[in-house]
Motif scaffolding. Sequence first.
Motif, PDB file in Angstrom:
ATOM      1  N   GLY A   1      26.482 -79.280-105.786  1.00 11.86           N
ATOM      2  CA  GLY A   1      27.836 -78.839-105.318  1.00 11.86           C
ATOM      3  C   GLY A   1      28.014 -78.461-103.881  1.00 11.86           C
ATOM      4  O   GLY A   1      26.159 -78.293-103.468  1.00 11.86           O
ATOM      5  N   VAL A   2      28.778 -78.547-102.852  1.00  6.50           N
ATOM      6  CA  VAL A   2      28.906 -78.082-101.379  1.00  6.50           C
ATOM      7  C   VAL A   2      29.764 -77.460-101.023  1.00  6.50           C
ATOM      8  O   VAL A   2      30.809 -77.261-101.541  1.00  6.50           O
ATOM      9  CB  VAL A   2      29.279 -79.690-100.736  1.00  6.50           C
ATOM     10  N   PHE A   3      28.886 -76.113-100.025  1.00 10.02           N
ATOM     11  CA  PHE A   3      29.412 -75.427 -99.944  1.00 10.02           C
ATOM     12  C   PHE A   3      29.257 -74.851 -98.352  1.00 10.02           C
ATOM     13  O   PHE A   3      28.322 -75.066 -97.927  1.00 10.02           O
ATOM     14  CB  PHE A   3      28.490 -74.335-100.589  1.00 10.02           C
ATOM     15  N   ASP A   4      30.314 -74.096 -97.969  1.00  9.11           N
ATOM     16  CA  ASP A   4      29.819 -73.391 -96.123  1.00  9.11           C
ATOM     17  C   ASP A   4      30.993 -71.829 -96.737  1.00  9.11           C
ATOM     18  O   ASP A   4      31.114 -71.748 -97.351  1.00  9.11           O
ATOM     19  CB  ASP A   4      30.704 -74.673 -95.566  1.00  9.11           C
ATOM     20  N   ASN A   5      30.579 -71.809 -94.933  1.00 13.48           N
ATOM     21  CA  ASN A   5      31.070 -70.117 -95.394  1.00 13.48           C
ATOM     22  C   ASN A   5      31.066 -68.371 -96.349  1.00 13.48           C
ATOM     23  O   ASN A   5      31.478 -68.321 -96.894  1.00 13.48           O
ATOM     24  CB  ASN A   5      33.367 -69.971 -95.408  1.00 13.48           C
ATOM     25  N   VAL A   6      29.520 -68.947 -96.269  1.00 15.85           N
ATOM     26  CA  VAL A   6      28.901 -68.328 -97.461  1.00 15.85           C
ATOM     27  C   VAL A   6      28.529 -66.759 -96.681  1.00 15.85           C
ATOM     28  O   VAL A   6      27.895 -66.893 -95.940  1.00 15.85           O
ATOM     29  CB  VAL A   6      27.809 -69.208 -97.291  1.00 15.85           C
ATOM     30  N   ALA A   7      28.993 -66.043 -97.075  1.00 18.59           N
ATOM     31  CA  ALA A   7      29.136 -64.790 -96.820  1.00 18.59           C
ATOM     32  C   ALA A   7      28.482 -63.649 -98.046  1.00 18.59           C
ATOM     33  O   ALA A   7      29.341 -63.840 -98.981  1.00 18.59           O
ATOM     34  CB  ALA A   7      29.970 -64.303 -96.467  1.00 18.59           C
ATOM     35  N   VAL A   8      27.384 -62.771 -97.881  1.00 21.75           N
ATOM     36  CA  VAL A   8      27.209 -62.107 -98.877  1.00 21.75           C
ATOM     37  C   VAL A   8      27.099 -60.760 -98.077  1.00 21.75           C
ATOM     38  O   VAL A   8      26.529 -59.963 -97.477  1.00 21.75           O
ATOM     39  CB  VAL A   8      25.808 -62.396 -99.635  1.00 21.75           C
ATOM     40  N   VAL A   9      27.620 -59.286 -99.018  1.00 26.73           N
ATOM     41  CA  VAL A   9      27.447 -58.174 -98.518  1.00 26.73           C
ATOM     42  C   VAL A   9      26.841 -57.522 -99.416  1.00 26.73           C
ATOM     43  O   VAL A   9      27.629 -57.387-100.679  1.00 26.73           O
ATOM     44  CB  VAL A   9      29.175 -57.886 -98.199  1.00 26.73           C
ATOM     45  N   GLY A  10      26.073 -56.023 -98.840  1.00 31.87           N
ATOM     46  CA  GLY A  10      25.289 -55.838 -99.536  1.00 31.87           C
ATOM     47  C   GLY A  10      24.373 -56.104-100.347  1.00 31.87           C
ATOM     48  O   GLY A  10      23.821 -55.791-101.297  1.00 31.87           O
ATOM     49  N   GLY A  11      23.734 -57.408 -99.533  1.00 27.38           N
ATOM     50  CA  GLY A  11      22.101 -57.577-100.173  1.00 27.38           C
ATOM     51  C   GLY A  11      21.733 -56.797 -99.227  1.00 27.38           C
ATOM     52  O   GLY A  11      21.656 -55.926 -98.097  1.00 27.38           O
ATOM     53  N   THR A  12      20.647 -56.322 -99.833  1.00 27.33           N
ATOM     54  CA  THR A  12      19.023 -56.262 -99.518  1.00 27.33           C
ATOM     55  C   THR A  12      18.022 -56.862 -98.988  1.00 27.33           C
ATOM     56  O   THR A  12      16.659 -56.233 -98.379  1.00 27.33           O
ATOM     57  CB  THR A  12      17.607 -54.819-100.363  1.00 27.33           C
ATOM     58  N   ALA A  13      18.481 -57.870 -98.615  1.00 30.63           N
ATOM     59  CA  ALA A  13      17.090 -58.864 -97.957  1.00 30.63           C
ATOM     60  C   ALA A  13      17.499 -60.024 -97.232  1.00 30.63           C
ATOM     61  O   ALA A  13      18.947 -60.177 -97.947  1.00 30.63           O
ATOM     62  CB  ALA A  13      16.304 -59.362 -98.750  1.00 30.63           C
ATOM     63  N   GLU A  14      17.660 -60.727 -96.393  1.00 32.19           N
ATOM     64  CA  GLU A  14      18.509 -60.895 -95.624  1.00 32.19           C
ATOM     65  C   GLU A  14      17.893 -62.746 -95.855  1.00 32.19           C
ATOM     66  O   GLU A  14      18.911 -64.141 -95.826  1.00 32.19           O
ATOM     67  CB  GLU A  14      18.409 -61.833 -93.822  1.00 32.19           C
ATOM     68  N   ALA A  15      16.614 -63.170 -96.608  1.00 29.96           N
ATOM     69  CA  ALA A  15      16.191 -64.569 -96.478  1.00 29.96           C
ATOM     70  C   ALA A  15      16.531 -65.185 -97.456  1.00 29.96           C
ATOM     71  O   ALA A  15      17.031 -63.856 -99.237  1.00 29.96           O
ATOM     72  CB  ALA A  15      14.267 -64.169 -96.821  1.00 29.96           C
ATOM     73  N   TRP A  16      16.794 -66.473 -98.293  1.00 25.90           N
ATOM     74  CA  TRP A  16      17.383 -66.788 -99.382  1.00 25.90           C
ATOM     75  C   TRP A  16      15.950 -67.831 -99.561  1.00 25.90           C
ATOM     76  O   TRP A  16      14.907 -68.323 -98.989  1.00 25.90           O
ATOM     77  CB  TRP A  16      18.652 -68.357 -99.120  1.00 25.90           C
ATOM     78  N   ASP A  17      16.253 -67.675-101.449  1.00 25.20           N
ATOM     79  CA  ASP A  17      14.783 -67.700-101.890  1.00 25.20           C
ATOM     80  C   ASP A  17      15.907 -69.221-102.530  1.00 25.20           C
ATOM     81  O   ASP A  17      16.517 -69.126-103.123  1.00 25.20           O
ATOM     82  CB  ASP A  17      14.119 -67.388-102.765  1.00 25.20           C
ATOM     83  N   SER A  18      14.976 -70.418-103.005  1.00 28.70           N
ATOM     84  CA  SER A  18      15.294 -71.849-103.636  1.00 28.70           C
ATOM     85  C   SER A  18      14.250 -71.610-105.159  1.00 28.70           C
ATOM     86  O   SER A  18      13.390 -72.521-104.475  1.00 28.70           O
ATOM     87  CB  SER A  18      15.536 -72.796-102.857  1.00 28.70           C
ATOM     88  N   ASP A  19      14.356 -71.466-105.764  1.00 27.36           N
ATOM     89  CA  ASP A  19      13.717 -71.908-107.069  1.00 27.36           C
ATOM     90  C   ASP A  19      14.525 -72.081-108.342  1.00 27.36           C
ATOM     91  O   ASP A  19      15.907 -72.289-108.039  1.00 27.36           O
ATOM     92  CB  ASP A  19      13.830 -70.608-107.149  1.00 27.36           C
ATOM     93  N   PRO A  20      14.177 -72.643-109.426  1.00 25.10           N
ATOM     94  CA  PRO A  20      14.901 -73.965-110.521  1.00 25.10           C
ATOM     95  C   PRO A  20      14.647 -72.660-111.885  1.00 25.10           C
ATOM     96  O   PRO A  20      14.271 -71.682-111.845  1.00 25.10           O
ATOM     97  CB  PRO A  20      13.847 -74.905-110.955  1.00 25.10           C
ATOM     98  N   VAL A  21      15.690 -72.261-112.523  1.00 19.56           N
ATOM     99  CA  VAL A  21      15.525 -71.371-113.296  1.00 19.56           C
ATOM    100  C   VAL A  21      15.442 -71.853-114.426  1.00 19.56           C
ATOM    101  O   VAL A  21      16.440 -73.346-114.448  1.00 19.56           O
ATOM    102  CB  VAL A  21      16.893 -70.790-113.273  1.00 19.56           C
ATOM    103  N   GLY A  22      14.359 -72.158-115.368  1.00 21.43           N
ATOM    104  CA  GLY A  22      13.836 -73.280-115.856  1.00 21.43           C
ATOM    105  C   GLY A  22      13.172 -74.704-115.351  1.00 21.43           C
ATOM    106  O   GLY A  22      12.998 -74.847-114.256  1.00 21.43           O
TER     107      GLY A  22
END
Length: 495
Positions: free
Chosen positions: A227-248
């Motif tokens: 999937g390809v995304f842009d214009n990503v906006a998060v409101v109400g986040g408690t941290a600015e950093a993104w993590d990238s992980d597999p679930v499973g």
Amino acid sequence: MSTTDLLRREWTAFRRPGRLAALAAAAVTVIALGLLYAFGSHSSCSGPCPGVPVASDGATVSDRFWFLHRDLGREGSITVRMTSMSGTITYPPPDHDEIVSGLVPWAKAGIIVKDGVRPGSRYAALMMTGGHGVRFQHDYAHDVAGSAGDVSEQSPRWLRLTRSGDTITGSESVDGEQWRTVGTARLDGLPDTVQVGLFATSPGDLTLRKVALGGAVEESRFTQAVGVFDNVAVVGGTAEAWDSDPVGEMNHTDWERYHNPSGATERDGVITVSGTGDIGPLNEERARTVENTLIGLVVALIVMLVVAVRHGTRATRQAIGRRAIVARAAVVGAATFVTGLVAVGVVLPVGAAILKSNGNPVQSMSVPTGARVIIGISVVLALCAVLGHGLGVWLRRGPVAILVGLSLVAVPYAVIAFPLLPDPVSEWLLRLTPAAGFAVKQTTQEYPQVVAHYAPSAGYFPLPWWAGLAVLCAYTLIVLRMAVGRQPAVDTDWR
């Protein structure tokens, strides 16, 4: 003779050592074969097996995807624009180098709110799918349809998830201005901080290979969604950093190792997420169900039918009356019911415990469902015995009655347990014959949002358990009525 005395007399006539030994042997067969299956079933993992995801309701589920995530508080939202969704499908050996572009219908990519990154934790997600448009799904079993169609740069999709306490709302838009609510979920007990972000996953491409007389067995090809995304906006986040992980677990296949690893990348504000797996109610490893331990039922059924038929033909030689025939049928049914109750009541819980101890994923079963299976199978065996007894009285010839009984019940039940006949033929056998009653033992559920082999050989019956039981009851009542009609109206010793 009173009804109680009549039943006592018929029980005394029935409880001969040979008959009781046959019923005991039937029970021992069910238990022995079931436990042998359980002891012989071991996990295929070469090392320690990853834990099977278990949802909050105790069900084993699928929960494997790539997750680009960050913290979200009790009030907040994530909004993205999705501009592309693509995928690949690889063939199994010997054609594993053959790769085609495409998406399976339930490939998924979108946004998700999740209680951490533990497989099996609660979630709500809004996504594009490979063939079913926009969907809002939560807690594995729940699925709400949004708008249909595909996604592309010329026709992007805007997706938004909003959290307000324990309530998650999914909305979609074609322009980012006018929004339409797709669905709302209440996830009781969510912590103050959850994980929110982008995900991608894709279940295996199910194909069916013809075998035997037209039956089919499952084969699955590896797939991956991007999937390809842009214009990503998060409101109400408690941290600015993104993590990238597999679930499973992920990135263990040759395709991921040497061609396109699952993961997330960002370039000039455009985020690409790729992943494989599934998020849904059926475990990818196809967790064993407790009904797999009931392989000895067909042997027990044959024994019980033979015992019941021979006891019925014996009644015709004694020229007993109608009420005695009914009393004899009741005794046969009760004895068979107790036999089934003991056999199934032992093999189901013990077999499930052994399967789990051997590292096998076992589909959970609630107490009411377990009681329905144990009591239901016992009732089905009792009705089959009464049916056999009625055939013996009605047809009066033991070999003929046994052949008819086995053809009506045991043979259909045995052949549908294997991928021998075409699926439609097996399904009609379980609609039209007394073997329909064995629908009481089904513990797996069919989900429209999961592609699976929903066939009798895979444990799925075409009728609900109560309808299958009604078919068996109808056969039993008709045969018993015809058997009673052939006997004299009054017993010689009746008063």
